[in-house]
Scaffold this motif. Structure first.
Motif, PDB file in Angstrom:
ATOM      1  N   ARG A   1       0.952  -1.046   0.167  1.00  0.00           N
ATOM      2  CA  ARG A   1       0.003  -0.009  -0.081  1.00  0.00           C
ATOM      3  C   ARG A   1       0.721   1.358  -0.057  1.00  0.00           C
ATOM      4  O   ARG A   1       0.412   2.355  -0.773  1.00  0.00           O
ATOM      5  CB  ARG A   1      -1.016  -0.056   1.337  1.00  0.00           C
ATOM      6  CG  ARG A   1      -1.865   1.158   1.244  1.00  0.00           C
ATOM      7  CD  ARG A   1      -2.708   1.230   2.298  1.00  0.00           C
ATOM      8  NE  ARG A   1      -3.659   2.315   2.304  1.00  0.00           N
ATOM      9  CZ  ARG A   1      -4.426   2.798   3.512  1.00  0.00           C
ATOM     10  NH1 ARG A   1      -4.631   1.674   4.399  1.00  0.00           N
ATOM     11  NH2 ARG A   1      -5.268   3.920   3.416  1.00  0.00           N
ATOM     12  N   ALA A   2       1.866   1.298   0.846  1.00  0.00           N
ATOM     13  CA  ALA A   2       2.767   2.446   0.866  1.00  0.00           C
ATOM     14  C   ALA A   2       3.308   2.780  -0.435  1.00  0.00           C
ATOM     15  O   ALA A   2       3.622   4.059  -0.942  1.00  0.00           O
ATOM     16  CB  ALA A   2       4.007   2.082   2.001  1.00  0.00           C
ATOM     17  N   ARG A   3       3.804   1.766  -1.339  1.00  0.00           N
ATOM     18  CA  ARG A   3       4.154   2.015  -2.682  1.00  0.00           C
ATOM     19  C   ARG A   3       3.178   2.804  -3.497  1.00  0.00           C
ATOM     20  O   ARG A   3       3.693   3.439  -4.566  1.00  0.00           O
ATOM     21  CB  ARG A   3       4.830   0.849  -3.214  1.00  0.00           C
ATOM     22  CG  ARG A   3       6.091   0.159  -2.563  1.00  0.00           C
ATOM     23  CD  ARG A   3       6.541  -1.147  -3.271  1.00  0.00           C
ATOM     24  NE  ARG A   3       7.806  -1.391  -2.592  1.00  0.00           N
ATOM     25  CZ  ARG A   3       8.296  -2.536  -2.545  1.00  0.00           C
ATOM     26  NH1 ARG A   3       7.486  -3.664  -2.815  1.00  0.00           N
ATOM     27  NH2 ARG A   3       9.769  -2.735  -2.202  1.00  0.00           N
ATOM     28  N   GLU A   4       1.911   2.688  -3.300  1.00  0.00           N
ATOM     29  CA  GLU A   4       0.979   3.065  -4.181  1.00  0.00           C
ATOM     30  C   GLU A   4       0.206   4.323  -3.702  1.00  0.00           C
ATOM     31  O   GLU A   4      -0.103   5.230  -4.272  1.00  0.00           O
ATOM     32  CB  GLU A   4      -0.183   2.005  -4.601  1.00  0.00           C
ATOM     33  CG  GLU A   4       0.333   0.780  -5.255  1.00  0.00           C
ATOM     34  CD  GLU A   4       0.805   1.058  -6.880  1.00  0.00           C
ATOM     35  OE1 GLU A   4       0.015   2.099  -7.053  1.00  0.00           O
ATOM     36  OE2 GLU A   4       1.659   0.630  -7.157  1.00  0.00           O
ATOM     37  N   ASP A   5       0.371   4.401  -2.324  1.00  0.00           N
ATOM     38  CA  ASP A   5      -0.775   5.646  -1.722  1.00  0.00           C
ATOM     39  C   ASP A   5       0.431   6.811  -0.810  1.00  0.00           C
ATOM     40  O   ASP A   5       1.056   6.160   0.165  1.00  0.00           O
ATOM     41  CB  ASP A   5      -1.612   5.129  -0.809  1.00  0.00           C
ATOM     42  CG  ASP A   5      -2.599   5.950  -0.248  1.00  0.00           C
ATOM     43  OD1 ASP A   5      -2.243   7.097  -0.040  1.00  0.00           O
ATOM     44  OD2 ASP A   5      -3.720   5.438   0.327  1.00  0.00           O
ATOM     45  N   PHE A   6       0.559   7.542  -1.444  1.00  0.00           N
ATOM     46  CA  PHE A   6       1.580   8.220  -1.058  1.00  0.00           C
ATOM     47  C   PHE A   6       1.094   8.996   0.579  1.00  0.00           C
ATOM     48  O   PHE A   6       1.717   9.070   1.216  1.00  0.00           O
ATOM     49  CB  PHE A   6       1.745   9.769  -1.943  1.00  0.00           C
ATOM     50  CG  PHE A   6       2.577  10.866  -1.295  1.00  0.00           C
ATOM     51  CD1 PHE A   6       4.204  10.598  -1.292  1.00  0.00           C
ATOM     52  CD2 PHE A   6       2.131  11.996  -0.666  1.00  0.00           C
ATOM     53  CE1 PHE A   6       4.985  11.473  -0.612  1.00  0.00           C
ATOM     54  CE2 PHE A   6       3.026  13.038   0.072  1.00  0.00           C
ATOM     55  CZ  PHE A   6       4.294  12.859  -0.036  1.00  0.00           C
ATOM     56  N   GLU A   7      -0.297   9.317   0.634  1.00  0.00           N
ATOM     57  CA  GLU A   7      -0.571   9.637   2.003  1.00  0.00           C
ATOM     58  C   GLU A   7      -0.367   8.911   2.867  1.00  0.00           C
ATOM     59  O   GLU A   7       0.061   9.180   4.107  1.00  0.00           O
ATOM     60  CB  GLU A   7      -2.081  10.305   1.884  1.00  0.00           C
ATOM     61  CG  GLU A   7      -2.394  10.839   3.334  1.00  0.00           C
ATOM     62  CD  GLU A   7      -3.549  11.467   3.377  1.00  0.00           C
ATOM     63  OE1 GLU A   7      -3.972  12.214   4.364  1.00  0.00           O
ATOM     64  OE2 GLU A   7      -4.417  11.590   2.363  1.00  0.00           O
ATOM     65  N   TYR A   8      -0.698   7.508   2.632  1.00  0.00           N
ATOM     66  CA  TYR A   8      -0.524   6.552   3.592  1.00  0.00           C
ATOM     67  C   TYR A   8       1.013   6.313   3.839  1.00  0.00           C
ATOM     68  O   TYR A   8       1.309   6.115   5.207  1.00  0.00           O
ATOM     69  CB  TYR A   8      -1.110   5.050   3.105  1.00  0.00           C
ATOM     70  CG  TYR A   8      -0.810   3.943   3.865  1.00  0.00           C
ATOM     71  CD1 TYR A   8      -1.904   3.711   4.910  1.00  0.00           C
ATOM     72  CD2 TYR A   8       0.160   2.890   3.654  1.00  0.00           C
ATOM     73  CE1 TYR A   8      -1.512   2.445   5.379  1.00  0.00           C
ATOM     74  CE2 TYR A   8       0.506   2.023   4.218  1.00  0.00           C
ATOM     75  CZ  TYR A   8      -0.261   1.579   5.359  1.00  0.00           C
ATOM     76  OH  TYR A   8      -0.013   0.602   5.981  1.00  0.00           O
ATOM     77  N   PHE A   9       1.534   6.328   2.945  1.00  0.00           N
ATOM     78  CA  PHE A   9       3.164   6.371   3.274  1.00  0.00           C
ATOM     79  C   PHE A   9       3.719   7.411   4.087  1.00  0.00           C
ATOM     80  O   PHE A   9       4.276   7.000   5.085  1.00  0.00           O
ATOM     81  CB  PHE A   9       3.901   6.277   1.965  1.00  0.00           C
ATOM     82  CG  PHE A   9       5.393   6.531   1.926  1.00  0.00           C
ATOM     83  CD1 PHE A   9       6.264   5.248   2.549  1.00  0.00           C
ATOM     84  CD2 PHE A   9       6.172   7.818   1.789  1.00  0.00           C
ATOM     85  CE1 PHE A   9       7.686   5.417   2.392  1.00  0.00           C
ATOM     86  CE2 PHE A   9       7.594   7.660   1.741  1.00  0.00           C
ATOM     87  CZ  PHE A   9       8.120   6.455   2.266  1.00  0.00           C
ATOM     88  N   ALA A  10       3.298   8.607   3.871  1.00  0.00           N
ATOM     89  CA  ALA A  10       3.724   9.624   4.640  1.00  0.00           C
ATOM     90  C   ALA A  10       3.290   9.517   6.158  1.00  0.00           C
ATOM     91  O   ALA A  10       4.066   9.866   7.202  1.00  0.00           O
ATOM     92  CB  ALA A  10       3.064  10.965   4.002  1.00  0.00           C
ATOM     93  N   ARG A  11       1.888   9.242   6.362  1.00  0.00           N
ATOM     94  CA  ARG A  11       1.492   9.242   7.514  1.00  0.00           C
ATOM     95  C   ARG A  11       1.736   7.981   8.395  1.00  0.00           C
ATOM     96  O   ARG A  11       2.034   8.028   9.677  1.00  0.00           O
ATOM     97  CB  ARG A  11      -0.161   9.138   7.450  1.00  0.00           C
ATOM     98  CG  ARG A  11      -0.785  10.595   6.827  1.00  0.00           C
ATOM     99  CD  ARG A  11      -0.524  11.789   7.546  1.00  0.00           C
ATOM    100  NE  ARG A  11      -1.124  11.588   9.094  1.00  0.00           N
ATOM    101  CZ  ARG A  11      -2.530  11.710   9.474  1.00  0.00           C
ATOM    102  NH1 ARG A  11      -3.302  12.054   8.629  1.00  0.00           N
ATOM    103  NH2 ARG A  11      -2.791  12.029  10.704  1.00  0.00           N
ATOM    104  N   THR A  12       2.183   6.862   7.769  1.00  0.00           N
ATOM    105  CA  THR A  12       2.617   5.748   8.466  1.00  0.00           C
ATOM    106  C   THR A  12       3.943   5.632   8.716  1.00  0.00           C
ATOM    107  O   THR A  12       4.241   5.249  10.033  1.00  0.00           O
ATOM    108  CB  THR A  12       2.383   4.442   7.356  1.00  0.00           C
ATOM    109  OG1 THR A  12       0.892   4.401   7.160  1.00  0.00           O
ATOM    110  CG2 THR A  12       2.802   3.208   8.108  1.00  0.00           C
ATOM    111  N   TYR A  13       4.882   6.222   7.816  1.00  0.00           N
ATOM    112  CA  TYR A  13       6.196   5.901   8.411  1.00  0.00           C
ATOM    113  C   TYR A  13       6.630   7.470   8.887  1.00  0.00           C
ATOM    114  O   TYR A  13       7.942   7.343   9.367  1.00  0.00           O
ATOM    115  CB  TYR A  13       7.058   5.792   7.046  1.00  0.00           C
ATOM    116  CG  TYR A  13       6.722   4.319   6.504  1.00  0.00           C
ATOM    117  CD1 TYR A  13       7.518   3.255   6.998  1.00  0.00           C
ATOM    118  CD2 TYR A  13       5.760   4.091   5.581  1.00  0.00           C
ATOM    119  CE1 TYR A  13       6.941   2.048   6.658  1.00  0.00           C
ATOM    120  CE2 TYR A  13       5.440   2.863   5.395  1.00  0.00           C
ATOM    121  CZ  TYR A  13       6.208   1.800   5.765  1.00  0.00           C
ATOM    122  OH  TYR A  13       5.742   0.520   5.469  1.00  0.00           O
TER     123      TYR A  13
END
Length: 250
Positions: free
Chosen positions: A42-54
């Motif tokens: 999901r992180a590779r596809e969804d920028f906001e998810y990547f930003a908020r998760t990591y």
């Protein structure tokens, strides 16, 4: 080889310690292997998810629409020529000089070989680059999911290579960037973060020289027509639109 802290002055070490504490200030939960695979995909596809998760220590609120659109545009256009004009306080450096490069770094397909991080001065560019390196070296969830990429070398020199072979270099406005090559390849990702300042915009000739440097020496380090060339800044003077004359050209 790990980070070398020899000959680093105390001020920089204090900054590094503050950065380390900030990164570790949030609760990172290293989940099970199954969840890890789903999270990475999901992180590779969804920028906001990547930003908020990591990066919860940096992203206290949801990403703005223009943050997400910029990230998607940059990812989708490997030969982008783009300028983004964002006001002060809108996370220009955090998004453009840190989170987007790291988002490209974790993609399955190699998106970056040699990145130049450019700012008003070499010192400011180095500071921005240290922020990026700190995430690679300290961020526990990022390391757990994507491995230890920080690499070795002198910590404060403004240049380092990841364990995957990606070279990051800090460059100040007007410096000679010529001759930079990594693994036989020229720079393929250049991000210019707040190139201007209050003094520069009052001098048309200096604005012209800065623009000429961007569109000749700097972009000339790239292979012809290849790689991402990105500028982000705020409109702080009437003459600075010259620096935005090539907005969103590919």
């Amino acid at each position: 080889m790990g980070t070398n802290y020899k000959n680093v002055d105390r001020r920089l070490l204090r900054e590094w310690e503050e950065r380390r504490k900030n990164i570790l200030s949030e609760s990172f939960i290293v989940e099970s292997a199954g969840n890890k695979e789903e999270r990475i995909a999901r992180a590779r596809e969804d920028f906001e998810y990547f930003a908020r998760t990591y990066f919860p220590h940096l992203c206290k609120k949801p990403c703005a629409k223009f943050h997400i659109e910029a990230a998607r545009y940059i990812k989708a256009h490997p030969n982008a020529r783009a300028v983004f004009r964002w006001p002060r306080g809108h996370a220009k450096s955090t998004i453009m000089s840190l989170i987007i490069p790291l988002w490209l770094l974790i993609q399955e397909k190699r998106e970056i070989n040699l990145m130049l991080l450019v700012s008003q001065s070499e010192d400011k560019a180095k500071k921005l680059l240290r922020n990026l390196r700190a995430e690679l070296e300290i961020n526990p969830l990022f390391i757990s999911d994507f491995g230890q990429m920080a690499g070795g070398g002198e910590w404060a020199d403004g240049e380092f290579k990841t364990t995957t072979g990606v070279l990051f270099v800090a460059v100040g406005r007007g410096q000679s960037p010529r001759g930079l090559i990594n693994r036989g390849l020229r720079p393929d990702y250049i991000v210019i973060d707040d190139l201007d300042d209050d003094e520069l915009v009052l001098n048309p000739s200096r604005v012209g020289r800065a623009l000429d440097w961007c569109l000749s020496a700097l972009i000339g380090t790239m292979a012809m027509g290849r790689g991402r060339f990105i500028m982000v800044g705020n409109l702080i003077g009437l003459r600075i639109p010259l620096l935005y004359s090539f907005r969103h050209k590919r």
